[in-house]
Motif scaffolding. Structure first.
Motif, PDB file in Angstrom:
ATOM      1  N   SER A  47       0.827  -1.204   0.000  1.00 27.59           N
ATOM      2  CA  SER A  47       0.000   0.000   0.000  1.00 27.59           C
ATOM      3  C   SER A  47       0.856   1.246   0.000  1.00 27.59           C
ATOM      4  O   SER A  47       0.560   2.228  -0.678  1.00 27.59           O
ATOM      5  CB  SER A  47      -0.917   0.006   1.236  1.00 27.59           C
ATOM      6  OG  SER A  47      -1.780  -1.099   1.213  1.00 27.59           O
ATOM      7  N   MET A  50       2.257   1.741  -3.412  1.00 25.57           N
ATOM      8  CA  MET A  50       1.241   2.278  -4.301  1.00 25.57           C
ATOM      9  C   MET A  50       1.074   3.771  -4.076  1.00 25.57           C
ATOM     10  O   MET A  50       1.021   4.560  -5.018  1.00 25.57           O
ATOM     11  CB  MET A  50      -0.083   1.567  -4.055  1.00 25.57           C
ATOM     12  CG  MET A  50      -1.225   2.059  -4.923  1.00 25.57           C
ATOM     13  SD  MET A  50      -2.789   1.282  -4.478  1.00 25.57           S
ATOM     14  CE  MET A  50      -3.106   2.066  -2.916  1.00 25.57           C
ATOM     15  N   SER A  72      -0.720   1.494  -9.351  1.00 24.18           N
ATOM     16  CA  SER A  72      -0.781   0.331 -10.228  1.00 24.18           C
ATOM     17  C   SER A  72      -0.156  -0.859  -9.535  1.00 24.18           C
ATOM     18  O   SER A  72       0.920  -0.751  -8.945  1.00 24.18           O
ATOM     19  CB  SER A  72      -0.019   0.616 -11.533  1.00 24.18           C
ATOM     20  OG  SER A  72       0.204  -0.575 -12.269  1.00 24.18           O
ATOM     21  N   THR A  84      -3.953  -3.938 -12.100  1.00 25.42           N
ATOM     22  CA  THR A  84      -5.033  -3.406 -11.276  1.00 25.42           C
ATOM     23  C   THR A  84      -4.707  -1.966 -10.913  1.00 25.42           C
ATOM     24  O   THR A  84      -3.618  -1.679 -10.406  1.00 25.42           O
ATOM     25  CB  THR A  84      -5.211  -4.222  -9.992  1.00 25.42           C
ATOM     26  OG1 THR A  84      -5.510  -5.594 -10.338  1.00 25.42           O
ATOM     27  CG2 THR A  84      -6.346  -3.668  -9.147  1.00 25.42           C
ATOM     28  N   ILE A  85      -5.638  -1.062 -11.202  1.00 26.67           N
ATOM     29  CA  ILE A  85      -5.473   0.351 -10.891  1.00 26.67           C
ATOM     30  C   ILE A  85      -6.363   0.702  -9.703  1.00 26.67           C
ATOM     31  O   ILE A  85      -7.557   0.384  -9.691  1.00 26.67           O
ATOM     32  CB  ILE A  85      -5.842   1.246 -12.090  1.00 26.67           C
ATOM     33  CG1 ILE A  85      -4.980   0.899 -13.306  1.00 26.67           C
ATOM     34  CG2 ILE A  85      -5.688   2.723 -11.729  1.00 26.67           C
ATOM     35  CD1 ILE A  85      -3.504   1.163 -13.134  1.00 26.67           C
ATOM     36  N   PHE A  86      -5.770   1.357  -8.692  1.00 22.51           N
ATOM     37  CA  PHE A  86      -6.495   1.789  -7.513  1.00 22.51           C
ATOM     38  C   PHE A  86      -6.549   3.317  -7.460  1.00 22.51           C
ATOM     39  O   PHE A  86      -5.579   3.982  -7.834  1.00 22.51           O
ATOM     40  CB  PHE A  86      -5.805   1.297  -6.233  1.00 22.51           C
ATOM     41  CG  PHE A  86      -5.855  -0.193  -6.051  1.00 22.51           C
ATOM     42  CD1 PHE A  86      -6.877  -0.768  -5.318  1.00 22.51           C
ATOM     43  CD2 PHE A  86      -4.870  -1.003  -6.585  1.00 22.51           C
ATOM     44  CE1 PHE A  86      -6.917  -2.141  -5.144  1.00 22.51           C
ATOM     45  CE2 PHE A  86      -4.899  -2.376  -6.413  1.00 22.51           C
ATOM     46  CZ  PHE A  86      -5.931  -2.949  -5.685  1.00 22.51           C
ATOM     47  N   LYS A  87      -7.659   3.832  -6.979  1.00 20.09           N
ATOM     48  CA  LYS A  87      -7.791   5.274  -6.724  1.00 20.09           C
ATOM     49  C   LYS A  87      -8.511   5.480  -5.403  1.00 20.09           C
ATOM     50  O   LYS A  87      -9.501   4.809  -5.112  1.00 20.09           O
ATOM     51  CB  LYS A  87      -8.577   5.972  -7.843  1.00 20.09           C
ATOM     52  CG  LYS A  87      -7.906   5.990  -9.208  1.00 20.09           C
ATOM     53  CD  LYS A  87      -8.701   6.851 -10.185  1.00 20.09           C
ATOM     54  CE  LYS A  87      -8.037   6.881 -11.565  1.00 20.09           C
ATOM     55  NZ  LYS A  87      -8.335   5.649 -12.327  1.00 20.09           N
ATOM     56  N   HIS A  88      -7.987   6.416  -4.601  1.00 21.65           N
ATOM     57  CA  HIS A  88      -8.604   6.772  -3.325  1.00 21.65           C
ATOM     58  C   HIS A  88      -8.676   8.292  -3.252  1.00 21.65           C
ATOM     59  O   HIS A  88      -7.725   8.979  -3.638  1.00 21.65           O
ATOM     60  CB  HIS A  88      -7.797   6.234  -2.145  1.00 21.65           C
ATOM     61  CG  HIS A  88      -7.540   4.761  -2.196  1.00 21.65           C
ATOM     62  ND1 HIS A  88      -8.508   3.827  -1.897  1.00 21.65           N
ATOM     63  CD2 HIS A  88      -6.440   4.061  -2.544  1.00 21.65           C
ATOM     64  CE1 HIS A  88      -8.004   2.610  -2.039  1.00 21.65           C
ATOM     65  NE2 HIS A  88      -6.751   2.731  -2.432  1.00 21.65           N
ATOM     66  N   HIS A 142     -16.995   2.028 -12.722  1.00 27.78           N
ATOM     67  CA  HIS A 142     -16.591   2.005 -11.309  1.00 27.78           C
ATOM     68  C   HIS A 142     -17.806   2.286 -10.419  1.00 27.78           C
ATOM     69  O   HIS A 142     -17.896   3.342  -9.796  1.00 27.78           O
ATOM     70  CB  HIS A 142     -15.498   3.047 -11.047  1.00 27.78           C
ATOM     71  CG  HIS A 142     -14.284   2.887 -11.887  1.00 27.78           C
ATOM     72  ND1 HIS A 142     -13.259   2.027 -11.567  1.00 27.78           N
ATOM     73  CD2 HIS A 142     -13.934   3.464 -13.070  1.00 27.78           C
ATOM     74  CE1 HIS A 142     -12.319   2.090 -12.496  1.00 27.78           C
ATOM     75  NE2 HIS A 142     -12.705   2.944 -13.423  1.00 27.78           N
ATOM     76  N   SER A 155     -13.143   4.822  -2.637  1.00 28.09           N
ATOM     77  CA  SER A 155     -12.072   3.918  -3.068  1.00 28.09           C
ATOM     78  C   SER A 155     -12.600   3.106  -4.231  1.00 28.09           C
ATOM     79  O   SER A 155     -13.721   2.592  -4.172  1.00 28.09           O
ATOM     80  CB  SER A 155     -11.640   2.982  -1.928  1.00 28.09           C
ATOM     81  OG  SER A 155     -11.051   3.703  -0.870  1.00 28.09           O
ATOM     82  N   THR A 156     -11.809   2.983  -5.264  1.00 25.86           N
ATOM     83  CA  THR A 156     -12.233   2.217  -6.425  1.00 25.86           C
ATOM     84  C   THR A 156     -11.038   1.516  -7.043  1.00 25.86           C
ATOM     85  O   THR A 156      -9.890   1.949  -6.871  1.00 25.86           O
ATOM     86  CB  THR A 156     -12.909   3.137  -7.473  1.00 25.86           C
ATOM     87  OG1 THR A 156     -13.416   2.343  -8.549  1.00 25.86           O
ATOM     88  CG2 THR A 156     -11.926   4.153  -8.028  1.00 25.86           C
ATOM     89  N   SER A 157     -11.301   0.418  -7.720  1.00 23.86           N
ATOM     90  CA  SER A 157     -10.225  -0.311  -8.392  1.00 23.86           C
ATOM     91  C   SER A 157     -10.784  -0.967  -9.642  1.00 23.86           C
ATOM     92  O   SER A 157     -11.991  -1.213  -9.744  1.00 23.86           O
ATOM     93  CB  SER A 157      -9.606  -1.368  -7.472  1.00 23.86           C
ATOM     94  OG  SER A 157     -10.560  -2.368  -7.149  1.00 23.86           O
TER      95      SER A 157
END
Length: 211
Positions: A47, A50, A72, A84-88, A142, A155-157
């Protein structure tokens, strides 16, 4: 009575097990407990990696959608791997229903992606070449990000399919300019850069004349 070797001969793992015994944890589960702790530590490090990746909140001063981390996994991305792409982040305003959309642009850096001090070049234009620009229905892709609520975190991925084996290696950039579908009003921007490199296994590698 359980006998144990003198303390001076204890290995680090034995010493850790000894601590768990003295804390009342059954020795039978000592190794499993250590494994669990190590696993959680790895997750924390992942984490952190990232969060410290190549990304920026590119929103203007009037942005109401803000990003606190974009990443990523894996990074770098190897040939033949899913990404896998994460956004917070959070929002200052409500965007009800499925009214969040974005303009998604993807770029490839064909040469000299770094400045003299080693930092990445965040400017638009050369050496970044845009090869994709599409409109995205964010709430459809999303659903965990919508509806957007003021003052609340999101939070999304998303798991992206493997790139075509003939895709050239190098540095890639994904930028999303978000807007409210009802009014077309700009609300925020996320900008991320990742590296795409040869396969982890030599037999999976493909010829790349630009490498």
């Amino acid at each position: 009575m359980i006998r144990r070797p003198p303390r001076s001969t204890l290995s680090s793992s034995s010493a850790a097990s000894d601590v768990y015994k003295r804390q009342g944890i059954n020795a039978e589960y000592g190794d499993e407990f250590v494994a669990m702790v190590m696993f959680r530590a790895v997750l924390c490090l992942a984490s952190l990696q990232m969060a410290l990746g190549l990304w920026r909140d590119c929103g203007d001063t009037n942005a109401t959608l803000h990003f606190q981390s974009v990443g990523s996994i894996p990074d770098p991305l190897h040939t033949g791997q899913n990404q896998t792409i994460f956004k917070h982040g959070w929002s200052d305003v409500d965007i009800p229903g499925d009214n969040l959309a974005s303009t998604f642009s993807q770029y490839w850096c064909f040469t000299h992606c770094h400045n003299a001090d080693g930092s990445i070049k965040w400017n638009t234009g050369l050496p970044w070449v845009r090869f994709l620009k599409i409109e995205v229905d964010v709430c459809k892709d999303h659903p965990d990000m919508c509806p957007v609520s003021a003052g609340k975190n999101f939070s999304t991925s998303a798991v992206h399919p493997k790139l075509n084996p003939l895709t050239p290696h190098g540095w890639y950039r994904s930028q999303q300019q978000y807007h409210d579908k009802r009014t077309g009003e700009y609300v925020g921007c996320a900008d991320m850069i990742f590296q795409y490199i040869s396969a982890a296994r030599e037999e999976d590698a493909v010829f790349n004349p630009l490498n």
